[in-house]
Design a protein around this motif. Structure first.
Motif, short mmCIF file in Angstrom:
data_model
loop_
_atom_site.label_atom_id
_atom_site.label_comp_id
_atom_site.label_asym_id
_atom_site.label_seq_id
_atom_site.Cartn_x
_atom_site.Cartn_y
_atom_site.Cartn_z
N THR A 114 12.40 -44.44 38.03
CA THR A 114 12.03 -43.76 36.79
C THR A 114 11.47 -44.80 35.82
N THR A 115 10.71 -44.30 34.86
CA THR A 115 10.19 -45.19 33.83
C THR A 115 9.98 -44.36 32.58
N GLN A 116 9.98 -45.03 31.44
CA GLN A 116 9.77 -44.30 30.19
C GLN A 116 8.37 -43.69 30.16
N GLU A 117 8.28 -42.48 29.65
CA GLU A 117 7.02 -41.75 29.63
C GLU A 117 5.91 -42.59 29.00
N PHE A 118 6.25 -43.40 28.02
CA PHE A 118 5.24 -44.15 27.27
C PHE A 118 5.07 -45.59 27.76
N ASN A 119 5.58 -45.86 28.96
CA ASN A 119 5.41 -47.20 29.52
C ASN A 119 4.07 -47.25 30.25
N TYR A 120 3.00 -47.20 29.46
CA TYR A 120 1.66 -46.99 30.01
C TYR A 120 1.22 -48.07 30.99
N ARG A 121 1.50 -49.32 30.64
CA ARG A 121 1.03 -50.43 31.48
C ARG A 121 1.65 -50.33 32.88
N ALA A 122 2.94 -50.05 32.92
CA ALA A 122 3.60 -49.90 34.21
C ALA A 122 3.09 -48.67 34.94
N ARG A 123 2.96 -47.57 34.22
CA ARG A 123 2.56 -46.32 34.87
C ARG A 123 1.17 -46.41 35.49
N SER A 124 0.30 -47.22 34.91
CA SER A 124 -1.05 -47.32 35.49
C SER A 124 -0.96 -47.96 36.88
N VAL A 125 0.04 -48.81 37.09
CA VAL A 125 0.27 -49.37 38.43
C VAL A 125 0.97 -48.33 39.31
N TYR A 126 2.00 -47.67 38.78
CA TYR A 126 2.76 -46.71 39.58
C TYR A 126 1.86 -45.59 40.09
N ASP A 127 0.93 -45.15 39.23
CA ASP A 127 0.02 -44.07 39.65
C ASP A 127 -0.79 -44.43 40.89
N GLU A 128 -0.95 -45.73 41.11
CA GLU A 128 -1.74 -46.16 42.27
C GLU A 128 -0.93 -46.23 43.56
N VAL A 129 0.37 -46.37 43.43
CA VAL A 129 1.19 -46.57 44.65
C VAL A 129 2.22 -45.46 44.88
N ALA A 130 2.34 -44.54 43.93
CA ALA A 130 3.34 -43.48 44.07
C ALA A 130 2.85 -42.23 43.37
N THR A 131 3.68 -41.20 43.38
CA THR A 131 3.32 -39.93 42.75
C THR A 131 4.32 -39.61 41.65
N LYS A 132 3.82 -39.26 40.49
CA LYS A 132 4.71 -38.82 39.41
C LYS A 132 5.23 -37.43 39.80
N SER A 133 6.52 -37.29 39.80
CA SER A 133 7.11 -35.99 40.14
C SER A 133 7.12 -35.09 38.91
N VAL A 134 7.42 -33.82 39.13
CA VAL A 134 7.51 -32.89 38.00
C VAL A 134 8.94 -32.82 37.47
N PHE A 135 9.77 -33.77 37.87
CA PHE A 135 11.17 -33.74 37.46
C PHE A 135 11.38 -34.50 36.15
N VAL A 136 12.20 -33.91 35.30
CA VAL A 136 12.62 -34.58 34.08
C VAL A 136 14.10 -34.90 34.24
N GLN A 137 14.55 -35.91 33.50
CA GLN A 137 15.92 -36.38 33.68
C GLN A 137 16.80 -36.01 32.49
N TYR A 138 17.97 -35.50 32.80
CA TYR A 138 18.98 -35.24 31.78
C TYR A 138 20.11 -36.24 31.92
N ARG A 139 20.69 -36.59 30.79
CA ARG A 139 21.78 -37.57 30.76
C ARG A 139 22.87 -37.14 29.79
N ARG A 140 24.10 -37.48 30.17
CA ARG A 140 25.15 -37.41 29.18
C ARG A 140 25.36 -38.83 28.72
#
Lengths: 140, 140, 140, 140
Positions: A114-140
């Motif tokens: 997982t990564t923070q939604e606004f972690n743009y620099r990381a996500r630009s790499v992740y988008d190339e090697v993986a798929t963003k799922s439609v899952f959102v995370q809940y936490r207590r």
């Protein structure tokens, strides 16, 4: 040029400590280090991307855990961190690819992180090697 | 009125099987059942919400795993499912609350789960008992 | 150093056309150009960020429209585009700031725009000058 | 059974006022009402879903505005509200469908609206009649 990735070793502790800027108490960091070195099967393995002098410039902590959806294992990449001064050179991608190899070696049926939604620099790499799922995370 | 939650037992297998509509092969379901019954520490515990006849109407599969950010454990609620005909009566919430109690009993420093962004009915419950994180999930 | 922003002019048409890589038919582009030059109050104004030779390197098309929530106007930044070869130098930010000035001059009570969730490079700028809302957009 | 939708009329003012629970000052509400009744082309049209007694139970405020991407118009559904006591009976959907008819009558090339990400009840309807875009909204 691809970055070399190897397992973390005892001698890496000072650099690992610098890289692992966790916002947790120092005692947790010490516990994590001890567990990484102990190498028990219920804890993470640690991979490091190293430079030409074999000095770590990035790290990955990877947990293999059971899932109710898999006869084998799931591979969870919990921490991925690269020295800010050494980024944009492929170290992050090399660590992810090394994680994939570890997952494949164990027959894992999923590798995820997982990564923070606004972690743009990381996500630009992740988008190339993986798929963003439609899952959102809940936490207590 | 709060729903009663207890541990899954051998005799629950037929109902558990009906509830656990996993889209995985039957052999994975059998493996998961066997592992749940074996009760090893590296696998999930199973909780069931039951009706007045002690028949399960919902289930939760909960994994406790190590984290590099915790001296104790993280609690991962991997499956949460309630019989569609028995929803909106608090079974889901009762299962989450029972999961919290299990997490507390083990001193877990985090309890978490994921759900599809568009799973509105579930999310309206989750919003009341947990916090949506800003994390998005990547998968290979 | 801040980028200079001015109104689009007739002589800018060739550069505007090159910048405005709309994926719409050429006839829509011609209609848009004609409307921009006509300057009617129900159509967008066009701003351009220019280089030292006064040549446009980026553009903004801005619509002022009524809202049921405002006694004055809302300001909608519909298009924001900077020549890829001239990015990361502040042209986008300068165009947004010029849009804000136009909005202020009309007493607008809101200035807004949308962008694709995965437009990371743009969003890293937007996060500095605006706030991401919790609104999602539906379309027919 | 489908809900009937018609244009808002002068005599609807008391009900409209009750339905339109805007969190804006009373003077903005008065201005909006006056503009709705004036019927100028640069302001919204107002549609109401009515019950058997022709009493409004829901409203839609719809703006037609120019776009740089359209030779005709865009249709923006700015407000959609149904009396909480009269929901889940199709009034919201009827208002959206009436909005679509108004958009079609003007040859609009897009109809759109926004909603809060966590407005689950509304989104479960929107998902059936429209498509969630990948656009996020920024605001000053």
């Amino acid at each position: 040029m691809s970055t070399r990735v190897r397992r973390l070793e005892e001698r890496d502790k000072p650099v690992w400590h610098t890289l692992y800027k966790a916002t947790v108490p120092e005692e947790v960091i010490e516990t994590t280090w001890a567990r990484l070195m102990a190498g028990a099967s219920d804890f993470h393995i640690a991979l490091v991307a190293v430079d030409d002098q074999d000095t770590p410039i990035g790290l990955a902590h990877v947990l293999f855990h059971r899932s109710t959806w898999s006869p084998t294992w799931y591979c969870y990449l919990e921490d991925l961190f690269v020295d800010p001064a050494r980024r944009q050179k492929g170290a992050g991608r090399a660590l992810i690819e090394a994680t994939y190899r570890e997952a494949d070696a164990r027959g894992c049926t999923r590798t995820y992180w997982t990564t923070q939604e606004f972690n743009y620099r990381a996500r630009s790499v992740y988008d190339e090697v993986a798929t963003k799922s439609v899952f959102v995370q809940y936490r207590r």
